[in-house]
Design a protein around this motif. Structure first.
Motif, PDB file in Angstrom:
ATOM      1  N   LYS A  49       0.823  -1.215   0.000  1.00  0.00           N
ATOM      2  CA  LYS A  49       0.000   0.000   0.000  1.00  0.00           C
ATOM      3  C   LYS A  49       0.857   1.266   0.000  1.00  0.00           C
ATOM      4  CE  LYS A  49      -3.750  -2.211   2.533  1.00  0.00           C
ATOM      5  NZ  LYS A  49      -4.408  -2.312   3.850  1.00  0.00           N
ATOM      6  N   GLY A  50       2.183   1.101   0.047  1.00  0.00           N
ATOM      7  CA  GLY A  50       3.065   2.262   0.097  1.00  0.00           C
ATOM      8  C   GLY A  50       3.052   2.957   1.447  1.00  0.00           C
ATOM      9  N   ASP A  51       2.743   2.206   2.495  1.00  0.00           N
ATOM     10  CA  ASP A  51       2.606   2.761   3.837  1.00  0.00           C
ATOM     11  C   ASP A  51       3.789   2.345   4.716  1.00  0.00           C
ATOM     12  OD1 ASP A  51       1.811   3.698   6.303  1.00  0.00           O
ATOM     13  OD2 ASP A  51      -0.112   2.635   6.318  1.00  0.00           O
ATOM     14  N   GLY A  52       4.892   3.042   4.543  1.00  0.00           N
ATOM     15  CA  GLY A  52       6.097   2.733   5.302  1.00  0.00           C
ATOM     16  C   GLY A  52       5.952   2.964   6.794  1.00  0.00           C
ATOM     17  N   LYS A  53       5.141   3.934   7.171  1.00  0.00           N
ATOM     18  CA  LYS A  53       4.954   4.228   8.597  1.00  0.00           C
ATOM     19  C   LYS A  53       4.310   3.038   9.307  1.00  0.00           C
ATOM     20  CE  LYS A  53       3.062   7.548  11.855  1.00  0.00           C
ATOM     21  NZ  LYS A  53       2.356   8.791  12.056  1.00  0.00           N
ATOM     22  N   THR A  54       3.229   2.523   8.740  1.00  0.00           N
ATOM     23  CA  THR A  54       2.578   1.362   9.345  1.00  0.00           C
ATOM     24  C   THR A  54       3.490   0.145   9.274  1.00  0.00           C
ATOM     25  OG1 THR A  54       0.376   2.206   8.844  1.00  0.00           O
ATOM     26  CG2 THR A  54       0.560  -0.156   9.266  1.00  0.00           C
ATOM     27  N   GLY A  55       4.135  -0.070   8.137  1.00  0.00           N
ATOM     28  CA  GLY A  55       5.053  -1.200   8.003  1.00  0.00           C
ATOM     29  C   GLY A  55       6.145  -1.170   9.051  1.00  0.00           C
ATOM     30  N   SER A  56       6.678   0.003   9.309  1.00  0.00           N
ATOM     31  CA  SER A  56       7.747   0.146  10.303  1.00  0.00           C
ATOM     32  C   SER A  56       7.264  -0.183  11.709  1.00  0.00           C
ATOM     33  CB  SER A  56       8.309   1.561  10.259  1.00  0.00           C
ATOM     34  OG  SER A  56       8.931   1.795   9.012  1.00  0.00           O
ATOM     35  N   SER A  57       5.975  -0.030  11.953  1.00  0.00           N
ATOM     36  CA  SER A  57       5.449  -0.318  13.290  1.00  0.00           C
ATOM     37  C   SER A  57       5.502  -1.803  13.624  1.00  0.00           C
ATOM     38  CB  SER A  57       4.014   0.202  13.416  1.00  0.00           C
ATOM     39  OG  SER A  57       3.104  -0.622  12.708  1.00  0.00           O
ATOM     40  N   TYR A  58       5.695  -2.651  12.635  1.00  0.00           N
ATOM     41  CA  TYR A  58       5.788  -4.092  12.876  1.00  0.00           C
ATOM     42  C   TYR A  58       7.222  -4.529  13.177  1.00  0.00           C
ATOM     43  CZ  TYR A  58       1.129  -3.885  10.971  1.00  0.00           C
ATOM     44  OH  TYR A  58      -0.186  -3.553  10.753  1.00  0.00           O
ATOM     45  N   CYS A  59       8.145  -3.584  13.167  1.00  0.00           N
ATOM     46  CA  CYS A  59       9.559  -3.885  13.398  1.00  0.00           C
ATOM     47  C   CYS A  59       9.960  -3.556  14.824  1.00  0.00           C
ATOM     48  CB  CYS A  59      10.433  -3.068  12.453  1.00  0.00           C
ATOM     49  SG  CYS A  59      10.273  -3.534  10.730  1.00  0.00           S
ATOM     50  N   ALA A  60      10.836  -4.381  15.367  1.00  0.00           N
ATOM     51  CA  ALA A  60      11.433  -4.099  16.669  1.00  0.00           C
ATOM     52  C   ALA A  60      12.381  -2.917  16.515  1.00  0.00           C
ATOM     53  CB  ALA A  60      12.185  -5.326  17.176  1.00  0.00           C
ATOM     54  N   ASP A  61      12.583  -2.188  17.590  1.00  0.00           N
ATOM     55  CA  ASP A  61      13.404  -0.985  17.534  1.00  0.00           C
ATOM     56  C   ASP A  61      14.849  -1.269  17.128  1.00  0.00           C
ATOM     57  OD1 ASP A  61      13.604   1.822  17.749  1.00  0.00           O
ATOM     58  OD2 ASP A  61      14.595   1.597  19.685  1.00  0.00           O
ATOM     59  N   GLY A  62      15.384  -2.402  17.446  1.00  0.00           N
ATOM     60  CA  GLY A  62      16.776  -2.707  17.108  1.00  0.00           C
ATOM     61  C   GLY A  62      16.925  -3.614  15.899  1.00  0.00           C
ATOM     62  N   VAL A  84      22.703  -2.117   4.387  1.00  0.00           N
ATOM     63  CA  VAL A  84      22.487  -2.525   5.773  1.00  0.00           C
ATOM     64  C   VAL A  84      21.872  -1.367   6.551  1.00  0.00           C
ATOM     65  CG1 VAL A  84      23.573  -3.273   7.934  1.00  0.00           C
ATOM     66  CG2 VAL A  84      24.457  -4.115   5.758  1.00  0.00           C
ATOM     67  N   TRP A  85      20.810  -1.672   7.287  1.00  0.00           N
ATOM     68  CA  TRP A  85      20.158  -0.731   8.187  1.00  0.00           C
ATOM     69  C   TRP A  85      20.042  -1.446   9.526  1.00  0.00           C
ATOM     70  CZ3 TRP A  85      19.088  -1.837   3.261  1.00  0.00           C
ATOM     71  CH2 TRP A  85      19.056  -0.791   2.336  1.00  0.00           C
ATOM     72  N   GLN A  86      20.404  -0.756  10.582  1.00  0.00           N
ATOM     73  CA  GLN A  86      20.324  -1.415  11.889  1.00  0.00           C
ATOM     74  C   GLN A  86      20.107  -0.414  13.000  1.00  0.00           C
ATOM     75  OE1 GLN A  86      23.983  -3.506  12.651  1.00  0.00           O
ATOM     76  NE2 GLN A  86      25.231  -1.859  11.883  1.00  0.00           N
ATOM     77  N   GLY A  87      19.568  -0.921  14.087  1.00  0.00           N
ATOM     78  CA  GLY A  87      19.367  -0.092  15.262  1.00  0.00           C
ATOM     79  C   GLY A  87      18.034   0.622  15.277  1.00  0.00           C
ATOM     80  N   SER A  88      17.959   1.624  16.113  1.00  0.00           N
ATOM     81  CA  SER A  88      16.724   2.363  16.309  1.00  0.00           C
ATOM     82  C   SER A  88      16.236   2.979  14.987  1.00  0.00           C
ATOM     83  CB  SER A  88      16.954   3.469  17.340  1.00  0.00           C
ATOM     84  OG  SER A  88      15.758   4.150  17.575  1.00  0.00           O
ATOM     85  N   GLY A  89      15.001   2.685  14.635  1.00  0.00           N
ATOM     86  CA  GLY A  89      14.413   3.244  13.421  1.00  0.00           C
ATOM     87  C   GLY A  89      14.896   2.616  12.123  1.00  0.00           C
ATOM     88  N   ALA A  90      15.512   1.443  12.195  1.00  0.00           N
ATOM     89  CA  ALA A  90      16.068   0.812  10.987  1.00  0.00           C
ATOM     90  C   ALA A  90      15.016   0.597   9.905  1.00  0.00           C
ATOM     91  CB  ALA A  90      16.748  -0.516  11.337  1.00  0.00           C
TER      92      ALA A  90
END
Length: 150
Positions: free
Chosen positions: A39-52, A63-69
């Protein structure tokens, strides 16, 4: 005494075996992430990820890692897609090759199809996605993924 030992053995064995509910719940989070991406909704998608979270993907910086990866990955994906003239990208998961769950951790390996339009032409890419998830007090969250083109 033998009965007590048998009960303890069953309890110990069962604690490492995932319930059908855990498998369903872990996959539900993965599907929600995919739906958000589609749906092009990165904000909602990111909510399913752990902070680290830790992400490995085939576009720079890889590579992306850590808070807000996950949010950083999505932002970089959008920039990459714009640069490469990629639009209408959607992900479809195939049948999981592995979904192993043990002690609140999940490991998923699944074939994936990415379809999109590049400079006005339809493209289909096959890949393998490996994901890890962790079950916390608020449910399952994605702790990482790696994308590998086939």
């Amino acid at each position: 005494m033998k009965k007590l030992a048998a009960v303890i053995a069953v309890a110990v064995f069962a604690s490492g075996v995932a319930s059908a509910s855990d498998k369903t719940d872990a996959m539900a989070v993965v599907h929600k992430w995919v739906d958000s991406f589609n749906k092009g909704d990165g904000k909602t998608g990111s909510s399913y990820c752990a902070d680290g979270a830790l992400i490995i993907d085939d576009f720079a910086p890889h590579v992306w890692q850590g808070s807000g990866a996950c949010a950083s990955w999505y932002k970089d994906y959008e920039a990459f897609a714009a640069k490469m003239q990629i639009t209408a990208a959607t992900v479809a998961l195939g049948k999981a090759r592995h979904l192993d769950i043990d002690s609140g951790y999940a490991y998923l390996v699944t074939p994936t199809t990415l379809t999109y339009t590049k400079a006005g032409k339809p493209v289909t890419d096959k890949a393998i996605v490996t994901m890890s998830l962790k079950k916390g007090s608020s449910g399952w969250q994605i702790t990482g993924w790696a994308w590998a083109d086939q």
